[in-house]
Write a protein that holds these residues in place. Structure first.
Motif, PDB file in Angstrom:
ATOM      1  N   GLU A 136       0.828  -1.207   0.000  1.00 26.30           N
ATOM      2  CA  GLU A 136       0.000   0.000   0.000  1.00 26.30           C
ATOM      3  C   GLU A 136       0.863   1.257   0.000  1.00 26.30           C
ATOM      4  O   GLU A 136       0.544   2.252  -0.668  1.00 26.30           O
ATOM      5  CB  GLU A 136      -0.928  -0.005   1.215  1.00 26.30           C
ATOM      6  N   ALA A 137       1.977   1.217   0.742  1.00 25.56           N
ATOM      7  CA  ALA A 137       2.861   2.380   0.783  1.00 25.56           C
ATOM      8  C   ALA A 137       3.513   2.626  -0.569  1.00 25.56           C
ATOM      9  O   ALA A 137       3.680   3.774  -1.005  1.00 25.56           O
ATOM     10  CB  ALA A 137       3.929   2.183   1.865  1.00 25.56           C
ATOM     11  N   ILE A 138       3.874   1.560  -1.263  1.00 23.33           N
ATOM     12  CA  ILE A 138       4.494   1.701  -2.587  1.00 23.33           C
ATOM     13  C   ILE A 138       3.507   2.280  -3.590  1.00 23.33           C
ATOM     14  O   ILE A 138       3.869   3.096  -4.449  1.00 23.33           O
ATOM     15  CB  ILE A 138       5.034   0.336  -3.069  1.00 23.33           C
ATOM     16  N   LYS A 139       2.238   1.899  -3.478  1.00 30.99           N
ATOM     17  CA  LYS A 139       1.221   2.400  -4.407  1.00 30.99           C
ATOM     18  C   LYS A 139       1.073   3.921  -4.326  1.00 30.99           C
ATOM     19  O   LYS A 139       0.669   4.560  -5.302  1.00 30.99           O
ATOM     20  CB  LYS A 139      -0.131   1.745  -4.107  1.00 30.99           C
ATOM     21  N   GLU A 140       1.389   4.485  -3.173  1.00 27.38           N
ATOM     22  CA  GLU A 140       1.230   5.928  -2.978  1.00 27.38           C
ATOM     23  C   GLU A 140       2.346   6.743  -3.617  1.00 27.38           C
ATOM     24  O   GLU A 140       2.237   7.968  -3.723  1.00 27.38           O
ATOM     25  CB  GLU A 140       1.174   6.241  -1.478  1.00 27.38           C
ATOM     26  N   LEU A 141       3.430   6.079  -4.037  1.00 25.44           N
ATOM     27  CA  LEU A 141       4.549   6.815  -4.635  1.00 25.44           C
ATOM     28  C   LEU A 141       4.153   7.343  -6.009  1.00 25.44           C
ATOM     29  O   LEU A 141       3.526   6.622  -6.804  1.00 25.44           O
ATOM     30  CB  LEU A 141       5.773   5.903  -4.735  1.00 25.44           C
ATOM     31  N   PRO A 142       4.500   8.587  -6.342  1.00 28.68           N
ATOM     32  CA  PRO A 142       4.015   9.220  -7.590  1.00 28.68           C
ATOM     33  C   PRO A 142       4.501   8.550  -8.868  1.00 28.68           C
ATOM     34  O   PRO A 142       3.803   8.604  -9.886  1.00 28.68           O
ATOM     35  CB  PRO A 142       4.551  10.654  -7.474  1.00 28.68           C
ATOM     36  N   ALA A 143       5.659   7.923  -8.861  1.00 27.81           N
ATOM     37  CA  ALA A 143       6.191   7.332 -10.088  1.00 27.81           C
ATOM     38  C   ALA A 143       5.630   5.947 -10.375  1.00 27.81           C
ATOM     39  O   ALA A 143       5.870   5.384 -11.454  1.00 27.81           O
ATOM     40  CB  ALA A 143       7.722   7.254 -10.011  1.00 27.81           C
ATOM     41  N   VAL A 144       4.857   5.393  -9.453  1.00 33.48           N
ATOM     42  CA  VAL A 144       4.332   4.032  -9.606  1.00 33.48           C
ATOM     43  C   VAL A 144       2.993   4.067 -10.318  1.00 33.48           C
ATOM     44  O   VAL A 144       2.148   4.924 -10.049  1.00 33.48           O
ATOM     45  CB  VAL A 144       4.180   3.360  -8.225  1.00 33.48           C
ATOM     46  N   GLN A 145       2.786   3.135 -11.252  1.00 30.24           N
ATOM     47  CA  GLN A 145       1.513   3.044 -11.963  1.00 30.24           C
ATOM     48  C   GLN A 145       0.377   2.764 -10.973  1.00 30.24           C
ATOM     49  O   GLN A 145       0.585   2.142  -9.923  1.00 30.24           O
ATOM     50  CB  GLN A 145       1.561   1.919 -12.991  1.00 30.24           C
ATOM     51  N   PRO A 146      -0.850   3.177 -11.297  1.00 28.84           N
ATOM     52  CA  PRO A 146      -1.985   2.950 -10.386  1.00 28.84           C
ATOM     53  C   PRO A 146      -2.168   1.478 -10.008  1.00 28.84           C
ATOM     54  O   PRO A 146      -2.492   1.154  -8.866  1.00 28.84           O
ATOM     55  CB  PRO A 146      -3.180   3.485 -11.189  1.00 28.84           C
ATOM     56  N   ASP A 147      -1.998   0.586 -10.978  1.00 32.07           N
ATOM     57  CA  ASP A 147      -2.102  -0.851 -10.708  1.00 32.07           C
ATOM     58  C   ASP A 147      -0.745  -1.526 -10.879  1.00 32.07           C
ATOM     59  O   ASP A 147      -0.657  -2.677 -11.331  1.00 32.07           O
ATOM     60  CB  ASP A 147      -3.129  -1.494 -11.658  1.00 32.07           C
ATOM     61  N   GLY A 148       0.287  -0.820 -10.497  1.00 34.59           N
ATOM     62  CA  GLY A 148       1.632  -1.309 -10.782  1.00 34.59           C
ATOM     63  C   GLY A 148       2.321  -2.052  -9.660  1.00 34.59           C
ATOM     64  O   GLY A 148       3.545  -2.204  -9.685  1.00 34.59           O
TER      65      GLY A 148
END
Length: 288
Positions: A136-148
């Protein structure tokens, strides 16, 4: 000498048969207590150690947005490393990933000129229980795709749940061990009270204390040895079932089960505990 040994053993066997129900209760409780306290503790260590060595099953794959610049790639990697529960963060350049995919699956990639793959990371976990929070924390990073963010969350939660269950059952074994001690104590105590007239007669004719009390100690020893041996059998069966599950789900073999060593350790532990509880009952009888 042989007559004395035969008498002592015979008296112990008579006491075991005379208190059949209490003997059965004491033995089964000792078996369950040792199984929960020691046996499941052994399984917990093995399963936990095995899952810690299976990084490929608990890696998180992170896919970045198309066109992410190298500076953002580096910053994202640093941000992931700071997340509690995240371990090694490995960058997978899209060019290398595309080259490997074309080599492994040439039919699927045939005719595709432009590289459709994004830059990505492979993140290992240091704590299975924090897998969901890390993802969940990684999903919040701006460079990560929404479903990435992709990882084996269901398997991670299943393994972690099993480890928590084993840990809880092992704690419950400590309470059962106390209950087993009380049962052995009461069994020996009842045997002493039932035979107090015989004990008094033996004392009057000059029988020594060891001759009088050793049968009761042997009775407690038998309780413990049989209970410990049964616990070792339960541990073997449980270990076999867990071994099949771990190999089926994680493709990982548990260490070879040391059957003879476990049997000896559990039988010895039960024997010591049984004799200890019997000795307490005899000591209280002497003080009465």
């Amino acid at each position: 000498m042989l007559d004395r040994i035969s008498f002592v053993i015979g008296e112990a066997m008579i006491a075991l048969r005379r208190n059949g129900f209490m003997t059965f209760s004491a033995i089964t409780t000792v078996a369950i207590a040792l199984y929960l306290l020691g046996g499941l503790g052994y399984l917990y260590v093995n399963v936990d150690q095995s899952t810690r060595n299976i990084s490929s099953k608990f890696e998180i794959y992170v896919y970045l947005r198309p066109g992410t610049e190298f500076k953002a790639i580096t910053e994202t990697a640093e941000a992931i490393r700071k997340i509690d529960g995240a371990g090694v963060v490995s960058w997978i350049p899209k060019d290398k990933a595309w080259a490997l995919l074309k080599q492994q699956d040439p039919d699927t990639t045939a005719g595709i000129e432009d590289n459709p793959l994004p830059d990505s990371y492979k993140v290992t976990l240091t704590d299975l229980g924090k897998g969901d929070a890390v993802a969940e924390a990684i999903k919040e990073l701006p460079a990560v795709q929404p479903d990435g963010v992709k990882y084996f969350g269901e398997e991670q939660r299943l393994v972690n749940g099993i480890l928590n269950l084993i840990r809880w059952l092992s704690s419950a074994g400590a309470l059962l061990l106390v209950i087993a001690g009380i049962l052995i104590f009461n069994t020996i105590r009842q045997a002493i009270l039932a035979r107090r007239t015989e004990i008094r007669i033996m004392q009057l004719v000059g029988a020594s204390r060891p001759m009088i009390y050793i049968p009761f100690l042997l009775e407690g020893l038998v309780h413990g040895v049989i209970g410990g041996s049964l616990a070792a059998g339960f541990v073997w069966l449980t270990n076999h079932a867990v071994e099949i599950w771990v190999y089926d789900k994680l493709n990982k073999a548990l260490p070879i089960f040391p059957t003879s060593q476990v049997l000896m350790i559990f039988a010895a532990a039960g024997a010591v505990y049984g004799v200890f509880c019997s000795a307490i009952a005899l000591r209280l009888r002497n003080q009465a």
